[in-house]
Structures are given as C-alpha cells and as structure tokens.
Scaffold this active site. Structure first.
Site, mmCIF file in Angstrom:
data_model
loop_
_atom_site.group_PDB
_atom_site.id
_atom_site.type_symbol
_atom_site.label_atom_id
_atom_site.label_comp_id
_atom_site.label_asym_id
_atom_site.label_seq_id
_atom_site.Cartn_x
_atom_site.Cartn_y
_atom_site.Cartn_z
ATOM 1 N N ASP A 130 -64.266 16.856 -31.700
ATOM 2 C CA ASP A 130 -65.591 17.094 -32.266
ATOM 3 C C ASP A 130 -66.541 17.497 -31.157
ATOM 4 O OD1 ASP A 130 -67.453 16.859 -34.681
ATOM 5 O OD2 ASP A 130 -68.535 15.876 -33.048
HETATM 6 C C1 LIG Z 1 -71.898 24.523 -28.228
HETATM 7 C C2 LIG Z 1 -70.761 25.340 -28.770
HETATM 8 C C3 LIG Z 1 -70.087 24.982 -29.919
HETATM 9 N N1 LIG Z 1 -69.062 25.730 -30.423
HETATM 10 C C4 LIG Z 1 -68.344 25.367 -31.641
HETATM 11 C C5 LIG Z 1 -67.049 24.566 -31.388
HETATM 12 C C6 LIG Z 1 -66.789 23.918 -32.722
HETATM 13 O O1 LIG Z 1 -65.943 24.768 -33.499
HETATM 14 C C7 LIG Z 1 -68.173 23.841 -33.368
HETATM 15 C C8 LIG Z 1 -68.608 22.423 -33.577
HETATM 16 O O2 LIG Z 1 -68.087 21.951 -34.772
HETATM 17 P P1 LIG Z 1 -66.972 20.819 -34.909
HETATM 18 O O3 LIG Z 1 -67.372 19.914 -36.039
HETATM 19 O O4 LIG Z 1 -66.699 20.187 -33.578
HETATM 20 O O5 LIG Z 1 -65.652 21.632 -35.313
HETATM 21 P P2 LIG Z 1 -65.406 22.616 -36.531
HETATM 22 O O6 LIG Z 1 -66.202 22.231 -37.731
HETATM 23 O O7 LIG Z 1 -65.571 24.043 -36.045
HETATM 24 O O8 LIG Z 1 -63.853 22.397 -36.827
HETATM 25 P P3 LIG Z 1 -63.076 21.035 -37.228
HETATM 26 O O9 LIG Z 1 -64.078 19.973 -37.625
HETATM 27 O O10 LIG Z 1 -62.148 21.408 -38.338
HETATM 28 O O11 LIG Z 1 -62.324 20.647 -35.971
HETATM 29 O O12 LIG Z 1 -69.078 24.502 -32.472
HETATM 30 C C9 LIG Z 1 -68.678 26.907 -29.768
HETATM 31 O O13 LIG Z 1 -67.750 27.601 -30.227
HETATM 32 N N2 LIG Z 1 -69.331 27.279 -28.628
HETATM 33 C C10 LIG Z 1 -70.359 26.559 -28.088
HETATM 34 O O14 LIG Z 1 -70.919 26.960 -27.040
#
Ligand SMILES: Cc1cn([C@H]2C[C@H](O)[C@@H](COP(=O)(O)OP(=O)(O)OP(=O)(O)O)O2)c(=O)[nH]c1=O
Length: 201
Positions: free
Chosen positions: A77
């Site tokens: 997460d």
């Molecule tokens: C800050 C930041 C976040 N993110 C993304 C990563 C995660 O996919 C998302 C945060 O949401 P998460 O809830 O961590 O993940 P998700 O909903 O994409 O997938 P799942 O719960 O099924 O594992 O933000 C980036 O891609 N780049 C960045 O710089």
C-alpha cells in the site's frame, strides 16, 4: 523477520491491481504466476497516523486474498502523507487539484508498506521516502490534471510520469514512491522462502 530455506516450486501471487507493481517486479526478473487484486475498504480510521494506516492496509490486503498451498503472496500500500494528513487516491480531478495545491512548494512523505504472506505467516515492512515538490503555478496544476496521469495515484501524482518535472529532490526509495520498494520487497520474499534474485525468473 525470520528466514526460511529457499525452495523451488513456490508460486508468486501478486495481490495488487497496480500495473506499476507488476512492472517493478518485472524489473528484478519476477513474473507473478497470477494477479489477485484484494478488495478491501481503504478508509482511514479516525486519527490514524499515515505510517500505521499504510501498514494496516497492506496487512489487510494480504489477509484478503485466498491462497493455496505452495503460493507466496505480495501486497503493498502506498500512502502520501503531509504531516499527519493521509492522502489516498483522489476521487476526482477536483480532489487531485486540492492535493497538488497542498503539496506545492513543500516536503511530504511517501510511505509504501509491503506485506508478504505464505499460509498464515506474514512478513511486513514500511519504507518512507521524503519528497520535495516545487511550487506549482495554476497553469502547471491544470496542465498536469489534463494529462489524467493523477488517476489512481496516491496524493494525486506519479513521480514516474509527467509529475516528475515537479519533483527536484527525494530522499529514500524511488521504487517505494512508485509503489513497491524493490530492495525491501525482495528481502521479504527471500525471507518467506521465495528466492527473489533471479532463481525463479
Ligand atoms: C506517489 C505515487 C503513487 N503511485 C501509485 C502507486 C499505487 O498504485 C497507487 C496507490 O494506491 P494503492 O492503494 O497503494 O494501490 P492500488 O490501488 O493502485 O492497487 P492495489 O490496492 O490493488 O495494490 O499510487 C505512483 O504510481 N507513483 C507515485 O509517485
């Protein structure tokens, strides 16, 4: 974190819908046998601090996926924290704009909590990275929102996309900001008996 002897024949299950996490695993030669996205409620508890929140959500994701014998699950997460404030994935462009204006010209923290599960054993870590965002003008925020790249990203931006132009400095783990800190994830997988340095690739 306790170590188990490496075993062959284990199958890696990615418990995440995030294409970033799949790509990051591929970067170190790991291709999941299957992707099983968890379905959980990601609402923060009242007064919950960002690091505790990220940890709880990663563990809840890891418990929400059903596993068979011989499977190793990886969940994560990513949470953006401005002080004590938790910034999840914005619901719409207006919320993304609010987040970006709050982050503008300041340092914030990106926490990625990783959880690995095998049977009922769990291995878990959080990785924190400090991120500085330059001061953003309204045209910059609007141009970024128009790209749509904020969608599904914690804090309303992605460092690996056009918002990279807004980030002059980080201190910590670049892969952690993108969604999966690779050194720590590989360490947890190895501890769980899944050799993460190419043996399964
Ligand atoms: C800050 C930041 C976040 N993110 C993304 C990563 C995660 O996919 C998302 C945060 O949401 P998460 O809830 O961590 O993940 P998700 O909903 O994409 O997938 P799942 O719960 O099924 O594992 O933000 C980036 O891609 N780049 C960045 O710089």
């Amino acid at each position: 974190m306790s170590a188990l002897p490496p075993e062959t024949g284990l199958r890696l299950i990615l418990g995440s819908a995030s294409p970033r996490r799949r790509d990051l695993l591929a970067q170190i030669g790991l291709v999941p046998h299957e992707v099983r996205p968890p379905e959980i409620d990601e609402t923060p508890a009242r007064g919950e601090l960002p690091r505790a929140y990220a940890r709880r959500i990663a563990l809840e994701k890891a418990r929400a996926v059903s596993l068979d014998e011989g499977e190793v699950l990886l969940c994560a997460d990513t949470t953006v924290a401005l002080g004590r404030r938790i910034m999840g994935k914005p619901a719409d462009a207006a919320e993304a704009a609010r987040f970006l204006h709050l982050l503008s010209g300041r340092r914030h923290t990106v926490i990625t909590a990783v959880a690995v599960r095998r049977g009922d054993r769990l291995w878990q870590r959080e990785v924190e990275t400090a991120v500085k965002m330059k001061r953003l003008s309204n045209p910059e925020v609007n141009a970024y929102l128009a790209t749509g790249d904020w969608q599904g990203k914690a804090g309303g931006y992605a460092i690996q996309g056009p918002a990279g132009a807004f980030i002059p400095w980080i201190n910590g783990s670049f892969t952690g900001v993108v969604g999966l800190p690779l050194a720590e994830a590989a360490g947890l997988l190895t501890a769980a008996g899944y050799p993460a340095y190419g043996e399964n690739a």
